[in-house]
Design a protein around this motif. Structure first.
Motif, PDB file in Angstrom:
ATOM      1  N   GLN A   1       1.904  -5.307  12.514  1.00  0.00           N
ATOM      2  CA  GLN A   1       2.710  -6.060  13.225  1.00  0.00           C
ATOM      3  C   GLN A   1       3.395  -7.365  12.645  1.00  0.00           C
ATOM      4  OE1 GLN A   1       4.048  -5.234  16.370  1.00  0.00           O
ATOM      5  NE2 GLN A   1       5.244  -7.230  16.272  1.00  0.00           N
ATOM      6  N   ARG A   2       2.735  -7.783  11.802  1.00  0.00           N
ATOM      7  CA  ARG A   2       3.409  -8.898  11.116  1.00  0.00           C
ATOM      8  C   ARG A   2       3.992  -8.511  10.076  1.00  0.00           C
ATOM      9  NH1 ARG A   2      -0.854 -13.582   9.088  1.00  0.00           N
ATOM     10  NH2 ARG A   2       1.236 -14.466   8.623  1.00  0.00           N
ATOM     11  N   ALA A   3       3.924  -7.347   9.257  1.00  0.00           N
ATOM     12  CA  ALA A   3       4.970  -6.705   8.445  1.00  0.00           C
ATOM     13  C   ALA A   3       6.095  -6.400   8.930  1.00  0.00           C
ATOM     14  CB  ALA A   3       4.322  -5.556   7.790  1.00  0.00           C
ATOM     15  N   VAL A   4       6.323  -5.818  10.287  1.00  0.00           N
ATOM     16  CA  VAL A   4       7.279  -5.295  10.972  1.00  0.00           C
ATOM     17  C   VAL A   4       8.116  -6.916  11.188  1.00  0.00           C
ATOM     18  CG1 VAL A   4       8.210  -4.631  13.155  1.00  0.00           C
ATOM     19  CG2 VAL A   4       6.444  -3.264  11.865  1.00  0.00           C
ATOM     20  N   GLU A   5       7.422  -7.772  11.666  1.00  0.00           N
ATOM     21  CA  GLU A   5       8.113  -9.125  11.814  1.00  0.00           C
ATOM     22  C   GLU A   5       8.850  -9.589  10.755  1.00  0.00           C
ATOM     23  OE1 GLU A   5       4.781 -11.578  13.610  1.00  0.00           O
ATOM     24  OE2 GLU A   5       4.740 -10.362  15.402  1.00  0.00           O
ATOM     25  N   SER A   6       8.197  -9.463   9.788  1.00  0.00           N
ATOM     26  CA  SER A   6       8.805  -9.973   8.292  1.00  0.00           C
ATOM     27  C   SER A   6      10.088  -9.113   8.060  1.00  0.00           C
ATOM     28  CB  SER A   6       7.717  -9.832   7.178  1.00  0.00           C
ATOM     29  OG  SER A   6       6.550 -10.761   7.470  1.00  0.00           O
ATOM     30  N   LEU A   7      10.026  -8.006   8.366  1.00  0.00           N
ATOM     31  CA  LEU A   7      11.262  -7.208   7.885  1.00  0.00           C
ATOM     32  C   LEU A   7      12.428  -7.233   8.923  1.00  0.00           C
ATOM     33  CD1 LEU A   7       9.519  -3.584   7.167  1.00  0.00           C
ATOM     34  CD2 LEU A   7      10.526  -5.366   5.513  1.00  0.00           C
TER      35      LEU A   7
ATOM     36  N   LEU B   1       7.412   3.348 -13.156  1.00  0.00           N
ATOM     37  CA  LEU B   1       7.441   2.956 -12.071  1.00  0.00           C
ATOM     38  C   LEU B   1       6.144   3.593 -11.160  1.00  0.00           C
ATOM     39  CD1 LEU B   1      11.207   3.966 -10.589  1.00  0.00           C
ATOM     40  CD2 LEU B   1      10.142   1.756 -10.910  1.00  0.00           C
ATOM     41  N   LEU B   2       5.742   2.650 -10.157  1.00  0.00           N
ATOM     42  CA  LEU B   2       4.621   2.831  -9.439  1.00  0.00           C
ATOM     43  C   LEU B   2       5.231   3.799  -7.902  1.00  0.00           C
ATOM     44  CD1 LEU B   2       2.534  -0.428  -9.507  1.00  0.00           C
ATOM     45  CD2 LEU B   2       2.081   1.707 -10.793  1.00  0.00           C
ATOM     46  N   PRO B   3       4.309   4.233  -7.177  1.00  0.00           N
ATOM     47  CA  PRO B   3       4.780   4.821  -6.045  1.00  0.00           C
ATOM     48  C   PRO B   3       5.457   3.719  -5.115  1.00  0.00           C
ATOM     49  CG  PRO B   3       2.869   5.739  -6.323  1.00  0.00           C
ATOM     50  CD  PRO B   3       2.900   4.618  -7.458  1.00  0.00           C
ATOM     51  N   PHE B   4       6.544   4.250  -4.312  1.00  0.00           N
ATOM     52  CA  PHE B   4       7.098   3.161  -3.549  1.00  0.00           C
ATOM     53  C   PHE B   4       6.529   3.083  -2.135  1.00  0.00           C
ATOM     54  CE2 PHE B   4      11.702   3.306  -5.464  1.00  0.00           C
ATOM     55  CZ  PHE B   4      11.110   2.606  -6.657  1.00  0.00           C
ATOM     56  N   LYS B   5       6.604   1.757  -1.417  1.00  0.00           N
ATOM     57  CA  LYS B   5       6.306   1.449  -0.294  1.00  0.00           C
ATOM     58  C   LYS B   5       7.332   2.209   0.584  1.00  0.00           C
ATOM     59  CE  LYS B   5       2.217  -0.381  -1.634  1.00  0.00           C
ATOM     60  NZ  LYS B   5       1.018   0.013  -1.330  1.00  0.00           N
ATOM     61  N   LYS B   6       6.985   2.260   2.040  1.00  0.00           N
ATOM     62  CA  LYS B   6       8.215   2.686   2.612  1.00  0.00           C
ATOM     63  C   LYS B   6       8.658   1.705   3.823  1.00  0.00           C
ATOM     64  CE  LYS B   6       5.905   7.321   2.975  1.00  0.00           C
ATOM     65  NZ  LYS B   6       4.967   8.259   3.936  1.00  0.00           N
ATOM     66  N   GLY B   7       8.031   0.550   3.694  1.00  0.00           N
ATOM     67  CA  GLY B   7       8.777  -0.303   4.730  1.00  0.00           C
ATOM     68  C   GLY B   7      10.010  -0.968   4.578  1.00  0.00           C
TER      69      GLY B   7
ATOM     70  N   HIS C   1      21.406 -12.412   0.664  1.00  0.00           N
ATOM     71  CA  HIS C   1      20.862 -11.064  -0.281  1.00  0.00           C
ATOM     72  C   HIS C   1      19.217 -11.114   0.211  1.00  0.00           C
ATOM     73  CE1 HIS C   1      24.387  -9.940  -2.152  1.00  0.00           C
ATOM     74  NE2 HIS C   1      24.588 -11.447  -2.779  1.00  0.00           N
ATOM     75  N   VAL C   2      18.638  -9.999   0.381  1.00  0.00           N
ATOM     76  CA  VAL C   2      17.024 -10.118   0.737  1.00  0.00           C
ATOM     77  C   VAL C   2      16.599  -9.015  -0.660  1.00  0.00           C
ATOM     78  CG1 VAL C   2      15.181  -9.276   1.964  1.00  0.00           C
ATOM     79  CG2 VAL C   2      17.287 -10.645   2.957  1.00  0.00           C
ATOM     80  N   TRP C   3      15.669  -9.538  -1.092  1.00  0.00           N
ATOM     81  CA  TRP C   3      14.999  -8.856  -2.360  1.00  0.00           C
ATOM     82  C   TRP C   3      13.963  -8.314  -2.199  1.00  0.00           C
ATOM     83  CZ3 TRP C   3      13.427 -11.575  -7.476  1.00  0.00           C
ATOM     84  CH2 TRP C   3      13.107 -10.768  -8.543  1.00  0.00           C
ATOM     85  N   ILE C   4      13.236  -6.980  -2.377  1.00  0.00           N
ATOM     86  CA  ILE C   4      12.166  -6.596  -2.262  1.00  0.00           C
ATOM     87  C   ILE C   4      11.747  -5.588  -3.316  1.00  0.00           C
ATOM     88  CG2 ILE C   4      12.918  -4.410  -0.902  1.00  0.00           C
ATOM     89  CD1 ILE C   4      10.410  -4.773   0.723  1.00  0.00           C
ATOM     90  N   ALA C   5      10.499  -5.525  -3.731  1.00  0.00           N
ATOM     91  CA  ALA C   5      10.180  -4.846  -4.832  1.00  0.00           C
ATOM     92  C   ALA C   5       9.312  -3.537  -4.316  1.00  0.00           C
ATOM     93  CB  ALA C   5       9.083  -5.383  -5.857  1.00  0.00           C
ATOM     94  N   PRO C   6       9.863  -2.477  -4.160  1.00  0.00           N
ATOM     95  CA  PRO C   6       9.326  -1.220  -3.045  1.00  0.00           C
ATOM     96  C   PRO C   6       7.929  -0.867  -3.868  1.00  0.00           C
ATOM     97  CG  PRO C   6      11.285  -0.674  -4.241  1.00  0.00           C
ATOM     98  CD  PRO C   6      11.234  -1.876  -4.163  1.00  0.00           C
ATOM     99  N   GLU C   7       7.817  -1.159  -5.073  1.00  0.00           N
ATOM    100  CA  GLU C   7       6.458  -0.881  -5.681  1.00  0.00           C
ATOM    101  C   GLU C   7       5.281  -1.517  -5.035  1.00  0.00           C
ATOM    102  OE1 GLU C   7       7.039   0.186 -10.137  1.00  0.00           O
ATOM    103  OE2 GLU C   7       8.203  -1.417  -9.605  1.00  0.00           O
TER     104      GLU C   7
ATOM    105  N   ALA D   1      16.055  -0.602   5.921  1.00  0.00           N
ATOM    106  CA  ALA D   1      17.294  -0.131   5.653  1.00  0.00           C
ATOM    107  C   ALA D   1      17.940   0.910   6.811  1.00  0.00           C
ATOM    108  CB  ALA D   1      17.341   0.400   4.314  1.00  0.00           C
ATOM    109  N   LEU D   2      17.235   1.801   7.188  1.00  0.00           N
ATOM    110  CA  LEU D   2      17.654   2.766   7.725  1.00  0.00           C
ATOM    111  C   LEU D   2      17.982   2.337   9.229  1.00  0.00           C
ATOM    112  CD1 LEU D   2      16.034   6.045   7.177  1.00  0.00           C
ATOM    113  CD2 LEU D   2      18.291   5.648   6.982  1.00  0.00           C
ATOM    114  N   GLU D   3      17.017   1.417   9.688  1.00  0.00           N
ATOM    115  CA  GLU D   3      17.058   0.933  11.157  1.00  0.00           C
ATOM    116  C   GLU D   3      18.063  -0.142  11.121  1.00  0.00           C
ATOM    117  OE1 GLU D   3      12.990  -0.528  11.847  1.00  0.00           O
ATOM    118  OE2 GLU D   3      12.190   1.394  11.766  1.00  0.00           O
ATOM    119  N   ALA D   4      18.357  -0.987  10.133  1.00  0.00           N
ATOM    120  CA  ALA D   4      19.440  -2.047  10.251  1.00  0.00           C
ATOM    121  C   ALA D   4      20.740  -1.563   9.767  1.00  0.00           C
ATOM    122  CB  ALA D   4      19.050  -3.302   9.572  1.00  0.00           C
ATOM    123  N   GLN D   5      20.787  -0.168   9.183  1.00  0.00           N
ATOM    124  CA  GLN D   5      21.753   0.578   8.409  1.00  0.00           C
ATOM    125  C   GLN D   5      22.457  -0.458   7.494  1.00  0.00           C
ATOM    126  OE1 GLN D   5      23.240   3.704  10.121  1.00  0.00           O
ATOM    127  NE2 GLN D   5      21.098   3.646   9.672  1.00  0.00           N
ATOM    128  N   LEU D   6      21.615  -0.858   6.598  1.00  0.00           N
ATOM    129  CA  LEU D   6      21.840  -1.680   5.624  1.00  0.00           C
ATOM    130  C   LEU D   6      22.460  -1.007   4.013  1.00  0.00           C
ATOM    131  CD1 LEU D   6      18.881  -4.298   5.831  1.00  0.00           C
ATOM    132  CD2 LEU D   6      20.968  -4.455   6.622  1.00  0.00           C
TER     133      LEU D   6
END
Length: 254
Positions: free
Chosen positions: A132-138, A165-171, A150-156, A176-181
């Motif tokens: 829930q807190r992760a969703v609020e941050s997004l 490269l490590l596996p990517f997190k999905k958040g 600009h908002v910067w995230i390291a998906p690893e 990006a899809l929900e907000a159409q960024l």
């Protein structure tokens, strides 16, 4: 990928301490401004820009920046990069400028003075153990991009010890899809050699390559808004394709 023969034992503790000093030197004024109720984004932007340039200068980082033309004026992006070192932070701020804020792990916000300054300057805390807190941050990140930050995230999600490269997190891709960024993929190559794993000693005179790739518009992936009933599979397919495309772009930069 840039390679290095630098030995951790040959690094400089004094250089690392100077980086820490510069970081706390810009943190104190922001904490004081917050206590007086006078924090201003433009002032924070300038402090971050100045701080990043000082770090690059005193560590004598040799920056090779490619693709600056993709960082369009007047546009805001969800910036996604790989993560090699703590020095990724000043390097990206030096390249992009002060008008960027990070989504970063909650532990950094517990560091005295530094954590408080990050929070007051608009950095975004994420707790991946609490959905829930992760969703609020997004959601906060979504609003920031809408406000031309600009908002910067390291998906690893964490630093790669090898540079691979490590596996990517999905958040971030859900966001990006929900907000159409528009996602701006960025490759960072070489910062791992400034501060290698398992040492506190920094190296000067390191070559660092930054590649800013063409933006990837999430609107082209055929999903809009949160996945509702009957659309979950479509949303996941769109997200996974976006994630693959961003990963491939970052990999091309090495």
């Amino acid at each position: 990928m840039l390679s290095s023969r630098l030995s951790p034992e040959r690094g400089s503790l004094a250089l690392s301490l100077r980086t820490v000093y510069e970081t706390f030197a810009i943190s104190w004024p922001t904490v004081v401004d917050a206590a007086l109720g006078r924090v201003r984004k433009d002032v924070c932007d300038e402090r971050l820009r100045s701080w990043s340039q000082k770090i690059v200068a005193h560590t004598r980082i040799h920056l090779d920046v490619r693709g600056r033309e993709h960082l369009e004026k007047g546009s805001s992006f969800l910036v996604m990069s790989n993560h090699q070192s703590h020095y990724d932070i000043p390097v990206v701020f030096a390249v992009v400028g002060g008008n960027i804020r990070m989504i970063t792990k909650k532990e950094l916000f517990k560091v005295p003075v530094f954590g408080a300054a990050m929070r007051e300057a608009g950095f975004i805390e994420i707790d991946r153990s609490n959905r829930q807190r992760a969703v609020e941050s997004l959601e906060i990140a979504k609003k920031m991009v809408a406000e031309r930050v600009h908002v910067w995230i390291a998906p690893e999600g964490t630093r790669s010890r090898t540079g691979e490269l490590l596996p990517f997190k999905k958040g971030g891709f859900n966001l990006a899809l929900e907000a159409q960024l528009s996602v701006l993929p960025v490759t960072i190559d070489g910062t791992k050699d400034i501060l290698p794993p398992d040492t506190m000693r920094s190296h000067a005179d390191v070559n660092v390559k930054i590649v800013i790739h063409p933006p990837i518009d999430a609107r082209a992936y055929g999903s809009n808004g949160r996945p509702g009933e009957g659309r979950v599979a479509d949303f996941k397919a769109s997200r996974d394709k976006l994630m693959r495309d961003v990963r491939e772009a970052i990999e091309r930069g090495f």
